[in-house]
Design a protein around this motif. Sequence first.
Motif, PDB file in Angstrom:
ATOM      1  N   ILE B  49       0.849  -1.201   0.000  1.00 37.53           N
ATOM      2  CA  ILE B  49       0.000   0.000   0.000  1.00 37.53           C
ATOM      3  C   ILE B  49       0.884   1.251   0.000  1.00 37.53           C
ATOM      4  O   ILE B  49       0.577   2.254  -0.641  1.00 37.53           O
ATOM      5  N   GLU B  56       1.000   6.753  -6.810  1.00 30.50           N
ATOM      6  CA  GLU B  56      -0.049   7.764  -7.031  1.00 30.50           C
ATOM      7  C   GLU B  56       0.545   9.178  -6.993  1.00 30.50           C
ATOM      8  O   GLU B  56       0.207  10.024  -7.813  1.00 30.50           O
ATOM      9  N   PHE B  63      -5.452   4.780  -7.719  1.00 31.47           N
ATOM     10  CA  PHE B  63      -5.983   3.413  -7.744  1.00 31.47           C
ATOM     11  C   PHE B  63      -7.289   3.424  -6.952  1.00 31.47           C
ATOM     12  O   PHE B  63      -7.327   3.924  -5.819  1.00 31.47           O
ATOM     13  N   GLU B  64      -8.348   2.908  -7.555  1.00 32.15           N
ATOM     14  CA  GLU B  64      -9.641   2.845  -6.872  1.00 32.15           C
ATOM     15  C   GLU B  64      -9.584   1.792  -5.770  1.00 32.15           C
ATOM     16  O   GLU B  64      -8.801   0.845  -5.855  1.00 32.15           O
ATOM     17  N   ASP B  65     -10.455   1.948  -4.775  1.00 32.26           N
ATOM     18  CA  ASP B  65     -10.538   0.940  -3.706  1.00 32.26           C
ATOM     19  C   ASP B  65     -10.779  -0.453  -4.300  1.00 32.26           C
ATOM     20  O   ASP B  65     -10.268  -1.449  -3.806  1.00 32.26           O
ATOM     21  N   GLU B  66     -11.570  -0.491  -5.348  1.00 32.92           N
ATOM     22  CA  GLU B  66     -11.912  -1.761  -6.012  1.00 32.92           C
ATOM     23  C   GLU B  66     -10.651  -2.476  -6.522  1.00 32.92           C
ATOM     24  O   GLU B  66     -10.625  -3.703  -6.631  1.00 32.92           O
ATOM     25  N   LEU B  68      -7.764  -2.473  -5.066  1.00 33.50           N
ATOM     26  CA  LEU B  68      -6.848  -2.828  -3.974  1.00 33.50           C
ATOM     27  C   LEU B  68      -6.930  -4.318  -3.648  1.00 33.50           C
ATOM     28  O   LEU B  68      -7.622  -4.751  -2.731  1.00 33.50           O
ATOM     29  N   LEU B  69      -6.237  -5.100  -4.445  1.00 36.17           N
ATOM     30  CA  LEU B  69      -6.112  -6.541  -4.208  1.00 36.17           C
ATOM     31  C   LEU B  69      -4.651  -6.889  -4.420  1.00 36.17           C
ATOM     32  O   LEU B  69      -4.034  -6.436  -5.394  1.00 36.17           O
ATOM     33  N   ILE B  70      -4.105  -7.686  -3.537  1.00 40.46           N
ATOM     34  CA  ILE B  70      -2.682  -8.044  -3.632  1.00 40.46           C
ATOM     35  C   ILE B  70      -2.365  -8.626  -5.015  1.00 40.46           C
ATOM     36  O   ILE B  70      -1.294  -8.371  -5.572  1.00 40.46           O
ATOM     37  N   GLU B  71      -3.308  -9.392  -5.581  1.00 41.06           N
ATOM     38  CA  GLU B  71      -3.040 -10.032  -6.879  1.00 41.06           C
ATOM     39  C   GLU B  71      -2.771  -8.986  -7.971  1.00 41.06           C
ATOM     40  O   GLU B  71      -2.119  -9.282  -8.966  1.00 41.06           O
TER      41      GLU B  71
END
Lengths: 317, 91
Positions: B49, B56, B63-66, B68-71
């Motif tokens: 993060i 950014e 980056f949108e919250d959507e 935010l995935l480790i992958e």
Amino acid sequence: MKKPVPVHCLLDCLASVLREDGRFDSRPLYLGVWEAYFESNASGISYYSDQADPKDWLTRFHQIYGAAVHNWHHYPSGKAANLKRLGEIMENTVPQRFTLVMADLYFIPHARQFRSRHIPHYFIVRGRTGQRWHIRDPYLDWEGDLSDSAMSEAYERGFTVDMRSAHPPDDSFIRQFFDVGTGPSPSRLITELRNYVVRTIEKNDGAAPGSLFASVQDAGVIAKRLWGYSLVLHYFAEGGGYDPNVGSCAAGELAKEWERLLLMVARYDIARGQVDLGPFLQRADRIDEWERVVKGELIQAYEHWRKVPRTKVKETP
Amino acid sequence: MTQHAATRDEIRTFLFGTIAQLTDKPELEHQLSEDASIQETGMDSVRIINLVVQIEAEYDIAFEDEELLIENFETVSKIKEQVVRKLNEAS
């Protein structure tokens, strides 16, 4: 073969034992893991506390499968004597007998928490050659050797599982644990996390204090237990002639939502600015919704499974 | 095309440098492979993060919250492509 998803270190060890034994399905073991205990207090959320009693899971394991669990660790004798006992057990290994150890991850070199955080953790001890202990760690997906000195530091207690008395999963206990382990939504985890984050940010004049993520990051470990839904759901679906693909999507979405939510919290902490709690609360609500969907599917699959007649398991003496 | 290639190089250099700094492993700046898992280098979720926040700020993208995935942040190569896409969308 697809790698098992890490869910819960003790249960993953027992599931590994069952897979190696090869006779019985390990999935019923995870019944109710989504409700496993965790600590939530003014300091945050922690996946382990002194109040959490893993004995409960061992009793369940014994009740479902009939395998004998022998707690040979003797607290008054101290660590050295118990390690000696562990060495003796390794010298006299018996087929179908498995030894599990609880250790402190702080001293385990293959763990990310090595030399950084004290966390109790279970793995399987497979044997010993000279000064090397042969380890299988299903939760961390690691197999290798641990030095004598690392084991001496890390060891906390151990027990042995004897699969010779094991039988197929007992339906009556599965029914009993299903009723106990499927409480109403929302789950305690999302409720506690939501309350803690909102309370902390409000107390800090609307900003994340920089320590917020550290206080709740264990929720990510606890959320892995929610994969238990998927395992149990597939067990019931296969046994009850229910669509085995049902629930996979919802369980996957639930896991992703948890990951996003926790990474959002980490971002609040790093950005250090004013936090708009709206998106956080919306995502928390979405987690509630997905968990309700998963539970609904689980209950349906269970109802199908329950109606299929099965042979009763004989009681073991 | 040349501009895009240069931008990709720049982004890659920025990512290698930031990961080396965040993990406190200066050697990664030159030794990290684009397709290696950054988690294996010691990039835990907080560091990832942190990397997102620095990207950014550096490229003025979000980056949108959507997302935010480790992958989505598994490798330098994956991150770089997302940054390029966002820069292209913004231009």
